[in-house]
Design an enzyme around this catalytic site. Sequence first.
Site, short mmCIF file in Angstrom:
data_model
loop_
_atom_site.label_atom_id
_atom_site.label_comp_id
_atom_site.label_asym_id
_atom_site.label_seq_id
_atom_site.Cartn_x
_atom_site.Cartn_y
_atom_site.Cartn_z
N HIS A 193 -2.20 1.20 7.19
CA HIS A 193 -2.52 1.16 5.76
C HIS A 193 -2.42 2.56 5.15
CE1 HIS A 193 -4.18 -0.42 2.10
NE2 HIS A 193 -5.28 0.31 2.17
N ASN A 201 -8.14 4.10 -2.44
CA ASN A 201 -7.51 2.91 -1.89
C ASN A 201 -6.84 2.13 -3.03
OD1 ASN A 201 -6.73 0.96 -0.06
ND2 ASN A 201 -8.80 0.41 0.59
N CYS A 242 0.83 -1.22 0.00
CA CYS A 242 0.00 0.00 0.00
C CYS A 242 0.85 1.26 0.00
CB CYS A 242 -0.94 0.01 1.20
SG CYS A 242 -0.08 -0.04 2.80
#
Length: 215
Positions: free
Chosen positions: A160, A176, A25
């Site tokens: 994250h 995302n 990520c």
Amino acid sequence: YPESIDWRDKGAVTPVKNQNPCGSCWAFSTVATVEGINKIRTGKLISLSEQELLDCDRRSHGCKGGYQTGSIQYVADNGGVHTEKEYPYEKKQGKCRAKEKKGTKVQITGYKRVPANDEISLIQGIGNQPVSVLHESKGRAFQLYKGGIFNGPCGYKNDHAVTAIGYGKAQLLDKNSWGPNWGEKGYIKIKRASGKSEGTCGVYKSSYFPIKGYR
């Protein structure tokens, strides 16, 4: 700063990508911010290489996780990052092949940190360009998010990285890297007013953006 902004409307956001099954990520968040500032400064939206960061950023830990600062610094220190087309995503860490790749790289000069736990500073930052932010994402509610303004339940242990690409009066708009089938076509709206200085899911704790001059 504007009352609301969505960098997708200004053509500064590439289509939603998918990191899975690798814990990369951090690379996706950094790359999205570089794609954004490059479009803002040059007028060109170019999809860039997360794989290069995964393979070559020695400060980070590949699919086990990494750092916003280390990966942005890698781009600044190495004359930029290659395009997605030149160095495509492989879902796993490999050896660094940056030197063998051809073609132009997208450069930045460095990065700035947004003051921690400061909503207005983050909003001002996003008003200028997409910003890398951290969330706590391990909770079921976040994982199963389908739409609307999310306000938890979630804690503040950030695990994250995503990319804040806009905001409205009540929400932040985050891109995302779990593919377009998650959330609202790959995006999540995070509630701004959480009553805590860390923000909903810790979103105000740790935010960075790249710096790129006009050339």
